[in-house]
Motif scaffolding. Structure first.
Motif, short mmCIF file in Angstrom:
data_model
loop_
_atom_site.label_atom_id
_atom_site.label_comp_id
_atom_site.label_asym_id
_atom_site.label_seq_id
_atom_site.Cartn_x
_atom_site.Cartn_y
_atom_site.Cartn_z
N ARG A 266 -45.01 89.57 -11.02
CA ARG A 266 -44.31 89.51 -12.31
C ARG A 266 -42.83 89.27 -12.07
N TYR A 293 -54.76 90.96 -15.26
CA TYR A 293 -53.41 91.44 -15.60
C TYR A 293 -53.45 92.50 -16.69
N PHE A 297 -52.18 95.62 -14.45
CA PHE A 297 -50.73 95.71 -14.46
C PHE A 297 -50.26 96.74 -15.48
N HIS A 300 -45.43 95.97 -19.54
CA HIS A 300 -44.08 95.46 -19.27
C HIS A 300 -43.07 96.18 -20.16
N LEU A 505 -45.65 85.05 -14.68
CA LEU A 505 -46.45 85.48 -13.54
C LEU A 505 -46.54 84.32 -12.55
#
Length: 539
Positions: A266, A293, A297, A300, A505
């Motif tokens: 990222r 993702y 992940f 964000h 990404l």
């Protein structure tokens, strides 16, 4: 004569000076026109988007009284979307010209009109192909009965068995098509899948070949052997079943064996994951990576990146910047020797103390987080203890006085709300959890008799993206940027980028090496040994 010659010499010199002055004016005008044309052709490029603390935007919405920020193009980071309005094209010979804004508008309008067509075209082709595949064997059986029924030979027991076989094969084919092709689409890809296009073309070629043979050998000749017609229809269904088997191999089984290891990074915080995937095209690999993702992940959080930006801005604020090219600044372009040495000394001191500031800032942040976490844990444990006490009292109370679980969650939530709010603000995750979602999670934990630690686990560490509300990820529109064609297969060293509104990404592909395992034989007798003991022992 002398006066005349003197006058003529003066006039010639004045004429030359006038001509030189006119030429100077023309050069000055030309230079100014070039400068103006350069200023007219200049493109204004906005800097990248700042964090929520640097800009007057909170959770994607501007504060009251603030202007709306310009949306950034995910394909061109840091460039203004309205760059066509700030660019002026200067043409001196052409009377017909079209602005960049009109060209961009025409392109966007055409893309909007063809978006729906490109989206539903594969679906329409697939539906038509499926109906053609299922209806063709039935039409093969019905046409002789309708067109020349009096000339057909009677169908015996073997023909009726073929009818039964054909019915079950069509039922299995219909179920297989429903299971493989009639699934809801996971995403919208930029190009058509090459394997699906190949299978559709093969199915159409197979069906058209059977139709040509059927028209020449059965319809034109009006074949009276109905048993042969039924066998011909059964052979078509068998061929369609083999095509479906090929579709299962190409679409479902081919990519199961891992062939490549992809590294996904990222761009904003450097979060990295590694995945093993099979033989896929670039666009299908991008879809698989996005599914990983959202599952692996953490969410964000651009608020966590504001500390480094604030520290860099504070460091740059103490530096002096001189414009050497500015007019009338030739003498004062650089500071005096004393001031210059003082500025160098101050810069060296700031450089020496930068790591100290970073160290103490991180230490203070960790201290505050531990303090808020301890208060939150104590508040939650006390609230859950109060709930257990209420449960024991409800067992002895009358049925009319028993409190519902959701009512209990609403009753104990204020006792922990302040500590939880302070902790989320300190860790900069207050925008990820709303009051309604916290209350639902609290009620879920109370219904399933979970511990306080189980309740806090959702807030002490950032979870994957799918664990949060759909408003955090449903609006993400990804753009695939690749030098190679997106329909081509992955290769060793392939690189592509998946861009979103706030970050991107970066994906790099490495091939899994061929592993060679050898065997070495070990003789079982080699493990045996003899222990010699002395006859004399110490007493």
């Amino acid at each position: 004569m002398d006066t005349e010659s003197t006058h003529s010499g003066y006039s010639s010199r004045s004429g030359r000076s006038n001509r030189h002055s006119e030429r100077g004016r023309e050069r000055h005008k030309a230079g100014s026109s070039k400068d103006s044309s350069r200023s007219e052709k200049s493109v204004i490029i906005n800097p990248p988007e700042t964090s929520s603390q640097d800009s007057p935007v909170h959770n994607g919405e501007p504060l009251p009284g603030e202007p709306m920020p310009a949306a950034s193009d995910p394909g061109e980071e840091g460039q203004d979307d309205n760059w066509g309005e700030t660019t002026t094209a200067v043409t001196g010979t052409s009377e017909l010209s079209i602005s960049q804004e009109e060209v961009v508008g025409l392109g966007k309008g055409l893309q909007d009109r063809t978006r729906g067509f490109r989206r539903y075209l594969p679906l329409a082709v697939g539906v038509c192909g499926g109906l053609l595949v299922l209806a063709t064997p039935l039409v093969f059986l019905l046409l002789p009965v309708i067109m020349w029924p009096e000339r057909l030979q009677p169908c015996g027991a073997a023909c009726e068995g073929l009818f039964l076989s054909l019915s079950f094969k069509l039922l299995m084919l219909l179920t297989a098509i429903w299971a493989l092709f009639l699934r809801p689409a996971r995403a919208s890809l930029p190009r058509v899948c090459a394997c699906r296009a190949f299978l559709t073309t093969l199915t159409l070629l197979l069906t058209m070949s059977y139709w040509l043979f059927y028209g020449v050998r059965i319809l034109d000749a009006q074949d009276e052997d109905y048993h042969g017609v039924v066998q011909f229809a059964v052979s078509l269904v068998d061929s369609q079943l083999f095509v479906h088997y090929l579709a299962v191999v190409l679409l479902e089984l081919r990519h199961l064996q891992p062939c490549y290891s992809v590294c996904v990074i990222r761009s904003t915080d450097g979060e990295t994951r590694h995945y093993n995937i099979g033989q896929l095209s670039i666009q299908n690999a991008a879809l698989t990576i996005l599914e990983f993702y959202y599952k692996d992940f953490p969410l964000h959080n651009p608020a966590l990146l504001s500390a480094s930006k604030h520290r860099a801005a504070k460091h740059l604020a103490g530096l002096k910047v001189y414009n050497v090219d500015a007019p009338g600044n030739t003498a004062g372009a650089q500071p005096a020797n004393g001031n210059q040495s003082q500025a160098a000394t101050a810069g060296a001191k700031r450089k020496d103390t930068a790591h100290n500031e970073l160290y103490y800032e991180e230490a203070d942040y960790e201290r505050r987080v531990r303090k808020r976490k301890a208060r939150l844990v104590v508040a939650v444990e006390e609230a859950f203890t109060h709930v257990r006490r209420m449960k024991k009292e409800d067992e002895r109370a009358s049925p009319s006085d028993i409190m519902d679980v959701r009512e209990a969650a609403l009753a104990i939530f204020p006792s922990m709300a302040r500590a939880l709010q302070k902790y989320l603000r300190t860790t900069r995750r207050q925008h990820c959890h709303s009051m309604e979602s916290i209350q639902k999670h609290l009620a879920f934990c109370l219904i399933n008799n979970m511990s306080p630690k189980a309740f806090l686990e959702a807030y002490l560490a950032p979870g994957p993206t799918l664990q949060y509300g759909p408003e955090r990820w449903m609006a993400d529109q990804w753009m695939l940027v690749s030098e190679a064609s997106v329909t081509s297969s992955l290769k060793e060293g392939s690189e592509f980028t998946l861009r979103c509104l706030d970050f991107s990404l970066a994906v790099t592909v490495k091939g899994i090496p061929y592993i060679r395992v050898t065997e070495e034989y070990v003789d079982p007798k080699s493990h045996k040994f003899v222990l010699l003991l002395q006859s004399e022992t110490s007493v």
